[in-house]
Design a protein around this motif. Structure first.
Motif, mmCIF file in Angstrom:
data_model
loop_
_atom_site.group_PDB
_atom_site.id
_atom_site.type_symbol
_atom_site.label_atom_id
_atom_site.label_comp_id
_atom_site.label_asym_id
_atom_site.label_seq_id
_atom_site.Cartn_x
_atom_site.Cartn_y
_atom_site.Cartn_z
ATOM 1 N N GLU A 152 0.829 -1.212 0.000
ATOM 2 C CA GLU A 152 0.000 0.000 0.000
ATOM 3 C C GLU A 152 0.856 1.251 0.000
ATOM 4 O OE1 GLU A 152 -3.533 0.016 -0.227
ATOM 5 O OE2 GLU A 152 -2.863 -1.964 -0.854
ATOM 6 N N ALA A 153 1.952 1.224 0.755
ATOM 7 C CA ALA A 153 2.857 2.382 0.772
ATOM 8 C C ALA A 153 3.447 2.618 -0.610
ATOM 9 C CB ALA A 153 3.962 2.166 1.795
ATOM 10 N N GLY A 154 3.881 1.560 -1.276
ATOM 11 C CA GLY A 154 4.455 1.695 -2.609
ATOM 12 C C GLY A 154 3.440 2.103 -3.643
ATOM 13 N N LYS A 155 2.228 1.617 -3.487
ATOM 14 C CA LYS A 155 1.179 1.901 -4.456
ATOM 15 C C LYS A 155 0.713 3.347 -4.373
ATOM 16 C CE LYS A 155 -2.988 0.350 -3.624
ATOM 17 N NZ LYS A 155 -4.129 -0.580 -3.430
ATOM 18 N N HIS A 156 0.596 3.878 -3.173
ATOM 19 C CA HIS A 156 -0.032 5.180 -2.993
ATOM 20 C C HIS A 156 0.944 6.353 -3.017
ATOM 21 C CE1 HIS A 156 -4.113 3.844 -2.320
ATOM 22 N NE2 HIS A 156 -3.683 2.910 -1.488
ATOM 23 N N THR A 157 2.028 6.248 -2.267
ATOM 24 C CA THR A 157 2.834 7.460 -2.083
ATOM 25 C C THR A 157 4.338 7.261 -2.187
ATOM 26 O OG1 THR A 157 2.840 7.109 0.313
ATOM 27 C CG2 THR A 157 1.110 8.526 -0.555
ATOM 28 N N ALA A 158 4.832 6.029 -2.055
ATOM 29 C CA ALA A 158 6.277 5.864 -1.938
ATOM 30 C C ALA A 158 6.802 4.713 -2.788
ATOM 31 C CB ALA A 158 6.635 5.647 -0.470
ATOM 32 N N PRO A 159 6.608 4.764 -4.104
ATOM 33 C CA PRO A 159 7.096 3.657 -4.935
ATOM 34 C C PRO A 159 8.611 3.496 -4.874
ATOM 35 C CG PRO A 159 6.371 5.519 -6.289
ATOM 36 C CD PRO A 159 5.911 5.788 -4.894
ATOM 37 N N ASN A 160 9.343 4.588 -4.872
ATOM 38 C CA ASN A 160 10.808 4.493 -4.821
ATOM 39 C C ASN A 160 11.290 3.959 -3.473
ATOM 40 O OD1 ASN A 160 11.050 5.484 -7.431
ATOM 41 N ND2 ASN A 160 11.143 7.617 -6.744
ATOM 42 N N GLU A 161 10.603 4.363 -2.392
ATOM 43 C CA GLU A 161 10.971 3.871 -1.067
ATOM 44 C C GLU A 161 10.725 2.375 -0.955
ATOM 45 O OE1 GLU A 161 9.434 6.599 -1.774
ATOM 46 O OE2 GLU A 161 9.987 8.250 -0.441
ATOM 47 N N LEU A 162 9.644 1.892 -1.586
ATOM 48 C CA LEU A 162 9.380 0.455 -1.577
ATOM 49 C C LEU A 162 10.495 -0.295 -2.293
ATOM 50 C CD1 LEU A 162 7.742 -2.079 -1.070
ATOM 51 C CD2 LEU A 162 6.388 -1.540 -3.119
ATOM 52 N N LEU A 163 10.894 0.199 -3.451
ATOM 53 C CA LEU A 163 11.969 -0.467 -4.189
ATOM 54 C C LEU A 163 13.269 -0.458 -3.394
ATOM 55 C CD1 LEU A 163 11.297 0.859 -7.807
ATOM 56 C CD2 LEU A 163 10.660 -1.360 -6.830
ATOM 57 N N ALA A 164 13.537 0.646 -2.717
ATOM 58 C CA ALA A 164 14.745 0.723 -1.892
ATOM 59 C C ALA A 164 14.681 -0.283 -0.746
ATOM 60 C CB ALA A 164 14.920 2.137 -1.353
ATOM 61 N N PHE A 165 13.507 -0.423 -0.145
ATOM 62 C CA PHE A 165 13.324 -1.399 0.936
ATOM 63 C C PHE A 165 13.555 -2.812 0.414
ATOM 64 C CE2 PHE A 165 10.983 -4.259 3.667
ATOM 65 C CZ PHE A 165 11.197 -3.771 4.945
ATOM 66 N N LEU A 166 12.996 -3.099 -0.752
ATOM 67 C CA LEU A 166 13.157 -4.429 -1.348
ATOM 68 C C LEU A 166 14.614 -4.702 -1.721
ATOM 69 C CD1 LEU A 166 9.983 -4.415 -3.608
ATOM 70 C CD2 LEU A 166 10.308 -5.762 -1.530
ATOM 71 N N ASP A 167 15.285 -3.707 -2.264
ATOM 72 C CA ASP A 167 16.700 -3.877 -2.616
ATOM 73 C C ASP A 167 17.520 -4.257 -1.381
ATOM 74 O OD1 ASP A 167 16.227 -3.274 -5.258
ATOM 75 O OD2 ASP A 167 16.791 -1.157 -5.057
ATOM 76 N N LYS A 168 17.168 -3.680 -0.262
ATOM 77 C CA LYS A 168 17.934 -3.908 0.970
ATOM 78 C C LYS A 168 17.543 -5.214 1.658
ATOM 79 C CE LYS A 168 19.103 -1.649 5.355
ATOM 80 N NZ LYS A 168 18.870 -0.442 6.205
ATOM 81 N N HIS A 169 16.243 -5.578 1.580
ATOM 82 C CA HIS A 169 15.765 -6.654 2.447
ATOM 83 C C HIS A 169 15.168 -7.870 1.734
ATOM 84 C CE1 HIS A 169 16.401 -4.176 5.966
ATOM 85 N NE2 HIS A 169 15.635 -3.213 5.480
ATOM 86 N N ALA A 170 15.040 -7.854 0.418
ATOM 87 C CA ALA A 170 14.357 -8.954 -0.278
ATOM 88 C C ALA A 170 14.978 -10.308 0.040
ATOM 89 C CB ALA A 170 14.358 -8.719 -1.786
ATOM 90 N N THR A 171 16.285 -10.361 0.187
ATOM 91 C CA THR A 171 16.946 -11.650 0.448
ATOM 92 C C THR A 171 16.627 -12.187 1.838
ATOM 93 O OG1 THR A 171 18.942 -10.498 1.216
ATOM 94 C CG2 THR A 171 18.842 -11.129 -1.118
ATOM 95 N N ARG A 172 16.136 -11.316 2.706
ATOM 96 C CA ARG A 172 15.875 -11.712 4.097
ATOM 97 C C ARG A 172 14.377 -11.795 4.404
ATOM 98 N NH1 ARG A 172 17.498 -7.798 9.097
ATOM 99 N NH2 ARG A 172 16.504 -9.004 10.779
ATOM 100 N N MET A 173 13.561 -11.190 3.563
ATOM 101 C CA MET A 173 12.127 -11.121 3.842
ATOM 102 C C MET A 173 11.484 -12.504 3.788
ATOM 103 S SD MET A 173 11.137 -7.732 1.572
ATOM 104 C CE MET A 173 9.374 -7.760 1.928
ATOM 105 N N PRO A 174 10.579 -12.811 4.719
ATOM 106 C CA PRO A 174 9.791 -14.032 4.595
ATOM 107 C C PRO A 174 9.057 -14.038 3.251
ATOM 108 C CG PRO A 174 9.471 -13.021 6.744
ATOM 109 C CD PRO A 174 10.221 -12.034 5.919
ATOM 110 N N ARG A 175 8.916 -15.220 2.662
ATOM 111 C CA ARG A 175 8.369 -15.317 1.310
ATOM 112 C C ARG A 175 6.989 -14.679 1.200
ATOM 113 N NH1 ARG A 175 11.377 -15.997 -3.179
ATOM 114 N NH2 ARG A 175 10.303 -17.161 -4.805
ATOM 115 N N THR A 176 6.144 -14.896 2.191
ATOM 116 C CA THR A 176 4.794 -14.331 2.153
ATOM 117 C C THR A 176 4.850 -12.810 2.172
ATOM 118 O OG1 THR A 176 3.865 -16.266 3.268
ATOM 119 C CG2 THR A 176 2.559 -14.247 3.313
#
Length: 299
Positions: A253-277
């Motif tokens: 929701e954050a990426g969709k509404h107001t912070a798409p770049n922040e979402l991508l930055a979060f994913l770049d940093k944490h995707a390897t560690r994030m739970p799959r769900t």
């Protein structure tokens, strides 16, 4: 009640003048009479209650209506859906079989009834899931109205927020959290320090952690996403799937509404560690190729 003397009603003389008026004079007179009529409505309501002509609905009336709508077959379906079983996250709850769509219809006459908060708080302790769900929907509606400019009521919002946080042990399934946390907790914290979110996210109680996450949906709608990303980072190692889902949902929701770049930055940093769900929920609205990229990182 003497209806000939009801406050706000036009007199015969006023009606006669209205019939003869034309053009701008007609418009202005009609408007003034309508304002007078609506201002008198509150007085007429109070008189009707005082004279016993009108009976105000109570929280017990609402609970009785819910009980009358109960359906055993629906109760079995809901119990399976919300894991009301030994070892399930809904273990110990009691479903009587009233769907949310039915509850919302039953709630309509109670939303503007001004039910006393102590009565509502008592109902929130009910062992019946649908009672608590209806109460939380009602509180969320009142919290939402307390935030609107035309019906602003900071004292009411604070009272609802305090009631909510001292009763989190009764807000013990995901539907109860999701229908209420954004408007009540998120709404209150729009212009208050966000420390309560960080106390809740550190709780050993699954539902308090979910409250913290889902409450940020109201902040996201106001363009504020910093707490969403900060809280998501704090639950990367959480063991509960319902927390992974809530966190991923709020990130999406954050990426969709107001912070798409922040979402991508979060994913770049944490995707390897994030739970799959969490990852799958967070990337759901991204382009197909971008989703593939992050799913590959998360393997």
């Amino acid at each position: 009640m003497d209806h000939r003397k009801m406050p706000g009603m036009a007199t015969q003389a006023e009606l006669t003048i209205l019939q003869k008026a034309r053009g701008k004079a007609l418009d202005e007179l009609f408007l003034s009479l309508m304002i007078k009529h609506h201002e008198g409505a509150g007085d007429r309501h109070d008189e009707a209650v005082a004279e016993g002509v009108l009976t105000l609905p109570t929280i017990d009336d609402l609970l009785s209506e819910i009980d009358e709508a109960a359906d055993p077959a629906t109760a079995d379906t809901l119990a399976r859906y919300f894991q009301v079983k030994p070892g399930g996250y809904g273990d110990g709850d009691r479903m009587i079989g009233v769907k949310l769509s039915t509850l919302r219809v039953l709630l309509k006459q109670y939303l503007r009834a001004g039910l006393p908060l102590p009565d509502i708080e008592r109902a929130l302790t009910s062992p019946i899931h649908e009672h608590r769900l209806a109460v939380l929907c009602l509180l969320a509606d009142r919290a939402s109205r307390a935030l609107k400019p035309r019906t602003a009521n900071p004292a009411e919002l604070t009272a609802i927020y305090d009631l909510y946080l001292r009763n989190t042990k009764f807000i013990d399934n995901w539907d109860l959290v999701d229908c209420s946390a954004p408007e009540i907790v998120g709404g209150q914290l729009l212009d208050h320090p966000r420390d309560p979110l960080y106390r809740l996210i550190a709780s050993g109680n699954l539902w308090e952690r979910r409250i913290a996450l889902v409450a940020t949906h109201r902040l996201i709608r106001s363009g504020e996403t910093a707490d969403t990303f900060a809280l998501a980072e704090l639950v990367l190692d959480d063991r509960e799937d319902l927390i992974h889902k809530a966190s991923g949902w709020m990130l999406r929701e954050a990426g969709k509404h107001t912070a798409p770049n922040e979402l991508l930055a979060f994913l770049d940093k944490h995707a390897t560690r994030m739970p799959r769900t969490m990852l799958r929920y967070a990337i759901e609205r991204l382009p197909a190729e971008t989703r593939k990229h992050y799913l590959h990182l998360g393997q």
